[in-house]
Design a protein around this motif. Structure first.
Motif, PDB file in Angstrom:
ATOM      1  N   ASP A  59      -4.345  -0.560  -4.432  1.00  0.00           N
ATOM      2  CA  ASP A  59      -5.223   0.440  -3.814  1.00  0.00           C
ATOM      3  C   ASP A  59      -5.762  -0.045  -2.477  1.00  0.00           C
ATOM      4  O   ASP A  59      -6.078   0.752  -1.593  1.00  0.00           O
ATOM      5  CB  ASP A  59      -6.392   0.759  -4.750  1.00  0.00           C
ATOM      6  N   ARG A 110      -6.490  -0.249   3.806  1.00  0.00           N
ATOM      7  CA  ARG A 110      -6.467   0.839   2.831  1.00  0.00           C
ATOM      8  C   ARG A 110      -5.557   1.949   3.348  1.00  0.00           C
ATOM      9  O   ARG A 110      -5.227   1.998   4.533  1.00  0.00           O
ATOM     10  CB  ARG A 110      -7.875   1.404   2.616  1.00  0.00           C
ATOM     11  N   ARG A 111      -5.198   2.874   2.450  1.00  0.00           N
ATOM     12  CA  ARG A 111      -4.400   4.031   2.869  1.00  0.00           C
ATOM     13  C   ARG A 111      -5.275   5.132   3.476  1.00  0.00           C
ATOM     14  O   ARG A 111      -4.764   6.014   4.165  1.00  0.00           O
ATOM     15  CB  ARG A 111      -3.608   4.593   1.684  1.00  0.00           C
ATOM     16  N   LEU A 119       0.818  -1.209   0.000  1.00  0.00           N
ATOM     17  CA  LEU A 119       0.000   0.000   0.000  1.00  0.00           C
ATOM     18  C   LEU A 119       0.851   1.258   0.000  1.00  0.00           C
ATOM     19  O   LEU A 119       0.588   2.206  -0.747  1.00  0.00           O
ATOM     20  CB  LEU A 119      -0.935  -0.006   1.213  1.00  0.00           C
ATOM     21  N   SER A 167       3.843   1.628  -1.072  1.00  0.00           N
ATOM     22  CA  SER A 167       4.570   1.778  -2.334  1.00  0.00           C
ATOM     23  C   SER A 167       3.624   1.957  -3.520  1.00  0.00           C
ATOM     24  O   SER A 167       4.074   1.956  -4.672  1.00  0.00           O
ATOM     25  CB  SER A 167       5.481   0.566  -2.564  1.00  0.00           C
ATOM     26  N   ARG A 168       2.315   2.113  -3.227  1.00  0.00           N
ATOM     27  CA  ARG A 168       1.286   2.354  -4.254  1.00  0.00           C
ATOM     28  C   ARG A 168       1.189   1.226  -5.276  1.00  0.00           C
ATOM     29  O   ARG A 168       0.782   1.444  -6.409  1.00  0.00           O
ATOM     30  CB  ARG A 168       1.542   3.683  -4.976  1.00  0.00           C
ATOM     31  N   ARG A 169       1.519   0.020  -4.890  1.00  0.00           N
ATOM     32  CA  ARG A 169       1.407  -1.117  -5.820  1.00  0.00           C
ATOM     33  C   ARG A 169      -0.030  -1.626  -5.895  1.00  0.00           C
ATOM     34  O   ARG A 169      -0.394  -2.298  -6.864  1.00  0.00           O
ATOM     35  CB  ARG A 169       2.350  -2.238  -5.398  1.00  0.00           C
TER      36      ARG A 169
END
Length: 348
Positions: free
Chosen positions: A187, A224-225, A181, A183-185
């Motif tokens: 959602d 989640r972020r 999450l 590293s934005r790999r």
């Protein structure tokens, strides 16, 4: 220790799900833990013995979940059904977003014994008569079968890992999900721990710990972020995994794990792995003897569910925070043969 407390690194719990000997869903789990009484054990026949094994197994679902009619799940064993049920409960409405391609979902499945039902059946058939051993059974024997089925059911095409290890591996899965999450790999990321009962594993475990009652089921956490629930529950930190190979090392590993987590206060909750078995519990009890707050021991009520039991611990801790029973909760897993690892959750 991985601390996730700065604003750009916040990881929130967006959903939880469970299947356990208490029933299908988080609510039966919550009710069983609130009663505080060990669930009754059931008898499981062992071939060649007149005396059965004792286990705590998941009751049949009522009503039968709709997802079980999916073509992909026609031949699946219980571990896949448990993992899918817990995952769908945790995902909630976001399952539809995964299907329509608007949400990249990572999946991390954590197991210790894995797909033992079909593995035992396949090798049993092979040993009795290789000509009758069904090749259709073999794909269900691999450890990553449940995660594969879950991804196919959801239409998820992002990262999909299966982690194999002792019960502490579930927290390793949470750490991996947080990394994906941040590293934005992905959602969102679903972490599930699942196991299934078979006489083979129940008998094998009995050789090392005769008083343990094995159980099965699954637990799932959706990360989640950003927070989309109230109250917002945040994953504050995860300790390093402290490895061991003996009882003495296990005690030291438990103490090192404890030292990395917050000290706690009288209002906090500790969700531990105690089973009311002195020989198994001693190292963890000693490590947490100074804990000042409330304690909850799901394994003592539900049984030793291995990777699933660690997932139940996390689900129970997060559920208690969501119910505003505590402002923070620590998780302790002193595994059976590999690692001691812990985590800390807080209400933001």
């Amino acid at each position: 220790m991985k601390v996730l407390s700065s604003e750009p690194e916040n990881i929130f719990i967006d959903g939880i799900g469970a299947v356990s000997p208490a029933g299908w869903g988080v609510l039966p789990l919550r009710e069983a833990l609130a009663k505080g009484e060990p669930l009754p054990a059931k008898e499981l026949a062992r071939p060649g013995w007149t005396r059965p094994l004792r286990v705590r197994s998941v009751p049949p679902p009522s009503p039968r979940p709709d997802f079980m009619t999916h073509p992909r799940l026609r031949r699946t064993s219980p571990i896949t059904q448990y993992a899918v049920a817990a995952a769908l409960e945790a995902l909630g409405d976001d399952a539809a977003r995964v299907r329509n391609g608007s949400l990249r979902l990572g999946i991390v499945l954590c197991v210790m014994t894995g797909c033992v039902n079909y593995s035992r059946r396949f090798y049993d058939e092979t040993l009795k008569d290789p000509a009758t051993a069904s090749p259709l059974v073999f794909p269900e024997t691999v450890f990553n079968a449940p995660a594969s089925h879950l991804a196919a059911l959801l239409g998820a095409t992002a990262l999909n890992y299966t982690l194999l290890g002792d019960p502490g591996t579930f927290l390793q899965g949470l750490a991996l999900a947080a990394d994906w999450l941040l590293s934005r790999r992905v959602d969102g990321c679903l972490v599930a721990g699942a196991e299934e009962i078979d006489w083979l594993t129940a008998d094998a475990y009995r050789l090392f710990a005769r008083k343990i009652i094995l159980s099965d089921g699954a637990g799932a956490i959706y990360l989640r972020r950003q927070s989309h629930t109230a109250p917002s529950v945040r994953l504050h930190c995860i300790s390093e995994p402290h490895l061991f190979s003996s009882k003495k090392q296990r005690a030291h590993a438990a103490q090192r794990m404890r030292a990395e987590l917050p000290a706690g206060n009288p209002g906090h909750l500790l969700c531990d792995g105690i089973q009311n078995l002195p020989n198994m519990d001693a190292q963890e009890q000693e490590a947490w003897q100074d804990w000042p707050g409330a304690r909850l021991s799901p394994r003592a009520i539900l049984g030793e569910g291995l990777a699933a039991a660690s997932a139940w611990q996390c689900v129970a801790a997060i559920d208690a925070l969501r119910q505003r029973q505590h402002p923070a909760a620590s998780m302790s897993v002193v595994g059976c043969n590999e690692q001691a690892i812990g985590a800390h959750f807080v209400i933001s």
